[in-house]
Design a protein around this motif. Structure first.
Motif, PDB file in Angstrom:
ATOM      1  N   ARG A   4       0.806  -1.223   0.000  1.00 48.65           N
ATOM      2  CA  ARG A   4       0.000   0.000   0.000  1.00 48.65           C
ATOM      3  C   ARG A   4       0.835   1.267   0.000  1.00 48.65           C
ATOM      4  NH1 ARG A   4      -3.811  -2.619   4.391  1.00 48.65           N
ATOM      5  NH2 ARG A   4      -5.105  -3.868   3.010  1.00 48.65           N
ATOM      6  N   ASN A   5       2.092   1.180   0.407  1.00 50.14           N
ATOM      7  CA  ASN A   5       2.978   2.349   0.440  1.00 50.14           C
ATOM      8  C   ASN A   5       3.938   2.291  -0.743  1.00 50.14           C
ATOM      9  OD1 ASN A   5       2.041   3.570   2.891  1.00 50.14           O
ATOM     10  ND2 ASN A   5       3.020   1.877   3.982  1.00 50.14           N
ATOM     11  N   LEU A  36       6.155   1.349 -11.700  1.00 49.88           N
ATOM     12  CA  LEU A  36       5.118   1.760 -10.754  1.00 49.88           C
ATOM     13  C   LEU A  36       4.172   2.693 -11.485  1.00 49.88           C
ATOM     14  CD1 LEU A  36       7.674   1.020  -8.934  1.00 49.88           C
ATOM     15  CD2 LEU A  36       6.495   2.310  -7.189  1.00 49.88           C
ATOM     16  N   LEU A  37       2.875   2.409 -11.434  1.00 52.17           N
ATOM     17  CA  LEU A  37       1.892   3.194 -12.177  1.00 52.17           C
ATOM     18  C   LEU A  37       1.099   4.145 -11.287  1.00 52.17           C
ATOM     19  CD1 LEU A  37       0.607   0.360 -14.526  1.00 52.17           C
ATOM     20  CD2 LEU A  37       2.433   2.008 -14.943  1.00 52.17           C
ATOM     21  N   THR A  38       1.085   3.920  -9.981  1.00 53.87           N
ATOM     22  CA  THR A  38       0.403   4.819  -9.041  1.00 53.87           C
ATOM     23  C   THR A  38       1.391   5.891  -8.613  1.00 53.87           C
ATOM     24  OG1 THR A  38      -1.014   3.038  -8.228  1.00 53.87           O
ATOM     25  CG2 THR A  38      -0.770   4.963  -6.806  1.00 53.87           C
ATOM     26  N   LYS A  48      -0.552   0.319  -7.884  1.00 50.92           N
ATOM     27  CA  LYS A  48      -0.684  -0.328  -9.194  1.00 50.92           C
ATOM     28  C   LYS A  48       0.684  -0.390  -9.853  1.00 50.92           C
ATOM     29  CE  LYS A  48      -4.415   0.183 -11.695  1.00 50.92           C
ATOM     30  NZ  LYS A  48      -5.447   0.727 -12.617  1.00 50.92           N
ATOM     31  N   VAL A  49       1.030  -1.577 -10.373  1.00 49.58           N
ATOM     32  CA  VAL A  49       2.330  -1.796 -11.010  1.00 49.58           C
ATOM     33  C   VAL A  49       2.165  -2.557 -12.329  1.00 49.58           C
ATOM     34  CG1 VAL A  49       3.605  -1.849  -8.817  1.00 49.58           C
ATOM     35  CG2 VAL A  49       2.746  -3.980  -9.792  1.00 49.58           C
ATOM     36  N   ARG A  58      -2.753  -4.482  -8.917  1.00 52.57           N
ATOM     37  CA  ARG A  58      -2.425  -3.834  -7.646  1.00 52.57           C
ATOM     38  C   ARG A  58      -1.670  -4.810  -6.741  1.00 52.57           C
ATOM     39  NH1 ARG A  58      -4.410   1.127  -7.333  1.00 52.57           N
ATOM     40  NH2 ARG A  58      -6.176   1.646  -8.657  1.00 52.57           N
ATOM     41  N   VAL A  59      -0.638  -4.316  -6.078  1.00 54.16           N
ATOM     42  CA  VAL A  59       0.195  -5.147  -5.217  1.00 54.16           C
ATOM     43  C   VAL A  59      -0.618  -5.588  -4.000  1.00 54.16           C
ATOM     44  CG1 VAL A  59       2.286  -5.263  -3.808  1.00 54.16           C
ATOM     45  CG2 VAL A  59       2.307  -4.013  -5.974  1.00 54.16           C
TER      46      VAL A  59
END
Length: 66
Positions: A4-5, A36-38, A48-49, A58-59
């Motif tokens: 989440r981080n 990394l997309l986020t 999101k990756v 999403r991880v």
């Protein structure tokens, strides 16, 4: 570890992601982070990756090294 981080995630890291099509079932896909997309530093559902094989999700978990 949860994904989440954004600071915890970087290219080359092995992670389990949830693909968009697997959100209902919760099926995990394992792979290595390419991008990394986020852009936000935190996301409640996971950062999101894009994996090296091109899949995007999403991880859910960061795979711990032994």
């Amino acid at each position: 570890m949860h994904g989440r981080n954004r600071a915890e995630i970087y290219p080359g890291l092995e992670v389990d992601i949830i693909l968009k099509k697997d959100q209902r079932s919760g099926k995990l896909t394992r792979g290595v982070v390419k991008d990394l997309l986020t852009s936000a530093s935190y996301h409640s559902r996971g950062i999101k990756v894009r994996l090296e094989d091109g899949q995007i999700g999403r991880v859910a978990n960061i795979v711990e090294e032994d």
